[in-house]
Structure formats: C-alpha cells, structure tokens
Design a protein around this motif. Structure first.
Motif, PDB file in Angstrom:
ATOM      1  N   THR A   4       0.803  -1.228   0.000  1.00  0.00           N
ATOM      2  CA  THR A   4       0.000   0.000   0.000  1.00  0.00           C
ATOM      3  C   THR A   4       0.837   1.282   0.000  1.00  0.00           C
ATOM      4  O   THR A   4       0.571   2.189  -0.798  1.00  0.00           O
ATOM      5  N   PRO A   5       1.873   1.417   0.845  1.00  0.00           N
ATOM      6  CA  PRO A   5       2.708   2.621   0.734  1.00  0.00           C
ATOM      7  C   PRO A   5       3.390   2.737  -0.616  1.00  0.00           C
ATOM      8  O   PRO A   5       3.486   3.837  -1.184  1.00  0.00           O
ATOM      9  N   VAL A  46      -8.804   0.189   3.832  1.00  0.00           N
ATOM     10  CA  VAL A  46      -9.516   1.046   2.878  1.00  0.00           C
ATOM     11  C   VAL A  46      -8.546   1.744   1.932  1.00  0.00           C
ATOM     12  O   VAL A  46      -8.839   1.918   0.741  1.00  0.00           O
ATOM     13  N   LEU A  47      -7.374   2.135   2.425  1.00  0.00           N
ATOM     14  CA  LEU A  47      -6.421   2.851   1.568  1.00  0.00           C
ATOM     15  C   LEU A  47      -5.918   1.980   0.425  1.00  0.00           C
ATOM     16  O   LEU A  47      -5.619   2.491  -0.662  1.00  0.00           O
ATOM     17  N   PHE A  48      -5.814   0.680   0.636  1.00  0.00           N
ATOM     18  CA  PHE A  48      -5.405  -0.209  -0.457  1.00  0.00           C
ATOM     19  C   PHE A  48      -6.432  -0.150  -1.582  1.00  0.00           C
ATOM     20  O   PHE A  48      -6.072  -0.078  -2.768  1.00  0.00           O
ATOM     21  N   ALA A  75       2.749  11.208   0.909  1.00  0.00           N
ATOM     22  CA  ALA A  75       2.466  11.369   2.334  1.00  0.00           C
ATOM     23  C   ALA A  75       1.328  10.464   2.787  1.00  0.00           C
ATOM     24  O   ALA A  75       1.295  10.033   3.945  1.00  0.00           O
ATOM     25  N   VAL A  76       0.386  10.140   1.882  1.00  0.00           N
ATOM     26  CA  VAL A  76      -0.677   9.189   2.221  1.00  0.00           C
ATOM     27  C   VAL A  76      -0.071   7.818   2.518  1.00  0.00           C
ATOM     28  O   VAL A  76      -0.502   7.110   3.439  1.00  0.00           O
ATOM     29  N   GLY A  77       0.957   7.445   1.727  1.00  0.00           N
ATOM     30  CA  GLY A  77       1.668   6.206   2.008  1.00  0.00           C
ATOM     31  C   GLY A  77       2.271   6.205   3.399  1.00  0.00           C
ATOM     32  O   GLY A  77       2.246   5.195   4.111  1.00  0.00           O
ATOM     33  N   GLY A  78       2.795   7.346   3.819  1.00  0.00           N
ATOM     34  CA  GLY A  78       3.340   7.465   5.170  1.00  0.00           C
ATOM     35  C   GLY A  78       2.259   7.351   6.225  1.00  0.00           C
ATOM     36  O   GLY A  78       2.458   6.710   7.274  1.00  0.00           O
ATOM     37  N   ALA A  79       1.100   7.951   5.954  1.00  0.00           N
ATOM     38  CA  ALA A  79      -0.016   7.866   6.900  1.00  0.00           C
ATOM     39  C   ALA A  79      -0.450   6.415   7.091  1.00  0.00           C
ATOM     40  O   ALA A  79      -0.788   5.990   8.204  1.00  0.00           O
ATOM     41  N   TYR A  80      -0.423   5.632   6.026  1.00  0.00           N
ATOM     42  CA  TYR A  80      -0.778   4.214   6.129  1.00  0.00           C
ATOM     43  C   TYR A  80       0.194   3.487   7.059  1.00  0.00           C
ATOM     44  O   TYR A  80      -0.219   2.651   7.874  1.00  0.00           O
ATOM     45  N   LEU A  81       1.474   3.802   6.928  1.00  0.00           N
ATOM     46  CA  LEU A  81       2.478   3.133   7.761  1.00  0.00           C
ATOM     47  C   LEU A  81       2.238   3.379   9.246  1.00  0.00           C
ATOM     48  O   LEU A  81       2.308   2.463  10.065  1.00  0.00           O
ATOM     49  N   SER A  82       1.963   4.612   9.605  1.00  0.00           N
ATOM     50  CA  SER A  82       1.846   4.934  11.028  1.00  0.00           C
ATOM     51  C   SER A  82       0.455   4.660  11.599  1.00  0.00           C
ATOM     52  O   SER A  82       0.315   4.430  12.803  1.00  0.00           O
ATOM     53  N   LEU A  83      -0.558   4.626  10.730  1.00  0.00           N
ATOM     54  CA  LEU A  83      -1.930   4.482  11.231  1.00  0.00           C
ATOM     55  C   LEU A  83      -2.552   3.125  10.932  1.00  0.00           C
ATOM     56  O   LEU A  83      -3.699   2.884  11.298  1.00  0.00           O
ATOM     57  N   TYR A  84      -1.809   2.241  10.255  1.00  0.00           N
ATOM     58  CA  TYR A  84      -2.363   0.901  10.030  1.00  0.00           C
ATOM     59  C   TYR A  84      -1.304  -0.189  10.125  1.00  0.00           C
ATOM     60  O   TYR A  84      -1.396  -1.093  10.937  1.00  0.00           O
ATOM     61  N   LEU A 103       2.472  -4.599  -5.746  1.00  0.00           N
ATOM     62  CA  LEU A 103       2.078  -5.900  -5.195  1.00  0.00           C
ATOM     63  C   LEU A 103       3.248  -6.884  -5.244  1.00  0.00           C
ATOM     64  O   LEU A 103       3.438  -7.681  -4.318  1.00  0.00           O
ATOM     65  N   LEU A 104       4.027  -6.820  -6.326  1.00  0.00           N
ATOM     66  CA  LEU A 104       5.198  -7.700  -6.442  1.00  0.00           C
ATOM     67  C   LEU A 104       6.217  -7.378  -5.354  1.00  0.00           C
ATOM     68  O   LEU A 104       6.739  -8.286  -4.693  1.00  0.00           O
ATOM     69  N   PHE A 105       6.481  -6.107  -5.140  1.00  0.00           N
ATOM     70  CA  PHE A 105       7.403  -5.693  -4.080  1.00  0.00           C
ATOM     71  C   PHE A 105       6.842  -6.098  -2.720  1.00  0.00           C
ATOM     72  O   PHE A 105       7.577  -6.549  -1.843  1.00  0.00           O
TER      73      PHE A 105
END
Length: 308
Positions: free
Chosen positions: A24-25, A148-150, A206-215, A251-253
């Motif tokens: 996702t990030p 949801v972000l995915f 930055a949305v990718g960063g938000a996913y890391l810290s909030l999910y 997805l591969l990564f």
C-alpha cells in the motif's frame, strides 16, 4: 486445529496478506512519483515526504482522535514539501536529483525532531474491510482483511491510467513531460504544470506514510519507512510510468517483502531472515536491468532528467 487445518496453503495466503499490507505505501508513493515524472521532473525526496507524512498523520490522529484527519494533514504537508521542491527546481541550472536528496534529509530530520513527543502515545488506526468474514479459517480472514487505503490506491491507479490517455489535463502533463519547448509553443507554462505535479506527487506519497503509522505497522518511530520512498522511484521505472503497472509492481514488491514472515509462520527457523532483503535485492536488479548507456528507457518522458 482450526488454525493449522489449512496446511501449506498458509504460505501463499500469508504472502497474499503481506503483499496487500506491504504494497500500500508503495502504491501511493509510486503513483505520486508517476505524476511528477510524467511532467518531466524526478523527486528523490519522497522518502522524507513519506516519513514526515507518517509523523504528521500519527500526531494529528493522536491529538484529534480521527485517523482520517491524520491522513488529510499528511496530504497537506506532502503537498507543501512537493511545492517547495517544485519551486526550487524551476530555477535554471538547479539539479532535480540534488534538490530531492536535500529535501529527503530535511524531511527525515524534521520528522524525527517534531515526532519525538509522539513515539509513546497510541493513535487510532485506519479501518479495514473484512472480506474474509465468510470463512471460518483465521488465516483467510486475516488475508482478506483489507485496509480502505489499499482499495483507494487500486481505484486511483485505474483512474490515473485513464486520465493520462483521455483527459485534457493528462494530455497537458504528457506534453510538458515530453518536450518543454513544445509545451511553451502551444501556450502551456511548463514550470506551473511541473509545480502542480510535484505537489500532487508529494501529497500522495504522504498518504503512504499515513498508512504506515496508522495501520501497518501502526505506530510512529524513526525507522518506520525502511527506504520505501526511494524504492518506489525504481518501481516507477520498472512499471514504465504506467499507473496500473505501478500498482502491480507494488504488489510484487509487497509479496517479496512478505516472503520472510510467511516462511517464519510455517516454522522455517533458519535462513528465513535472508528473504527480508528480497525487496532491496529486487530494487537493485531492476535498476541494473533498466540501466544502459546505449539505449533509452521505453516510455520515459523525454524531458525527464534521468533520460538526458
């Protein structure tokens, strides 16, 4: 017995679940960088934007109790970082790559300094959708518990792919990315378009960063990114600046990153940790394969710095 009845199917399920979580990030950073590079500018500062976005989202979520406000705040700070990068790079004889590295260090340092107070407090997490609720197996439920972000990232990839080909803004972006002189000849201001593209790219990173810290992993610490912002640049090249290609490559990564934990989950206790390096090895291999002094990158915008 229920947790083990699924047997060896647990490995691909663990890889699938890990691919969705880890990718996702990559999806958001790579889509943001695709927009930026399609305009003819490269932004290596997205690692700093990613980490600062993670810190901002977590801090705002802690203070407001709303993870979505945290995501919006991260998007705003990402846009600011992108705007600063784009504004500096518009000046003559300014190197995009050098400015990107400087912005990366600035973002990392500022995030570590401002985020010290938020290492211990707990923030609310982003919601996920339990697509596996129909199954009685916890492995399937976990694999299909999708954030949801995915889903937003998947939809955004398709929308960008369509927009690049079928909208006026997509055409303008491609013209600016392919030839600065041609853009000016038809009355388009390349600097303005690249500034907007870099700001949008920073906002998505930055949305990718938000996913890391909030999910996932769902906390704030100074080592939260592990270089994902930089790896996403290689991913964009690998995907040939195609948004749907970026989604699939992410997805591969993500699957490569999930390989180590998947092996550990089925009892592989020796050597599994080597597979944690799989995303970094893949990044190196991709950069080697796509680099050549004798041929240009297929699909690369003509005005992009790395093609000159």
């Amino acid at each position: 017995m229920e947790s083990t009845a699924i047997g060896l199917w647990g490995v691909p399920l663990a890889i699938l679940a890990g691919a969705i979580r880890v990718s996702t990030p990559f999806i958001f950073v790579s889509l943001g960088e695709t927009i930026t590079e399609r305009s003819g500018r490269i932004n290596l500062g997205l690692e700093g934007t990613l980490v600062f976005g993670a810190m901002t989202a977590y801090a705002v979520a802690v203070m407001t109790g709303s993870p979505w406000l945290g995501v919006l705040a991260a998007m705003a700070t990402g846009a600011v970082f992108g705007t600063i990068h784009g504004w500096i790079c518009k000046w003559p004889k300014v190197n995009d790559i050098a400015i990107g590295i400087a912005m990366m260090q600035f973002g990392l340092g500022l995030a570590f300094f401002l985020g010290k107070a938020f290492i211990k407090p707990a923030a609310p997490h982003l919601p996920s959708i339990p697509f596996g609720a129909w199954s009685s197996y916890p492995q399937i439920q976990a694999a299909l518990n999708i954030n949801v972000l995915f889903i937003i990232g998947a939809v955004l990839a398709v929308l960008l792919w369509w927009a690049f080909r079928n909208t006026r803004m997509g055409l303008i972006l491609r013209v600016v990315g392919d030839s600065t002189d041609a853009a000016r000849a038809i009355g388009i201001n390349p600097d303005r378009i690249r500034l907007l593209a870099t700001a949008v790219g920073g906002s998505l990173a930055a949305v990718g960063g938000a996913y890391l810290s909030l999910y996932y992993p769902g906390s704030w610490n100074e080592g939260i990114s592990s270089g994902q912002g930089l790896m996403a640049v290689a991913l964009v090249i690998f995907a040939r600046w195609n948004p749907i290609g970026c989604f699939l490559a992410a997805l591969l990564f993500g699957g490569a990153g999930a390989l180590g934990p998947a092996l550990q989950s089925v009892g592989v206790s020796e050597g599994y940790y080597l597979f944690y390096a799989a995303p970094y090895v893949m990044t190196l291999v991709i950069m080697i394969i796509t680099s050549s002094p004798t041929r240009s990158l297929s699909g690369a915008p003509g005005a992009l710095s790395i093609t000159k």
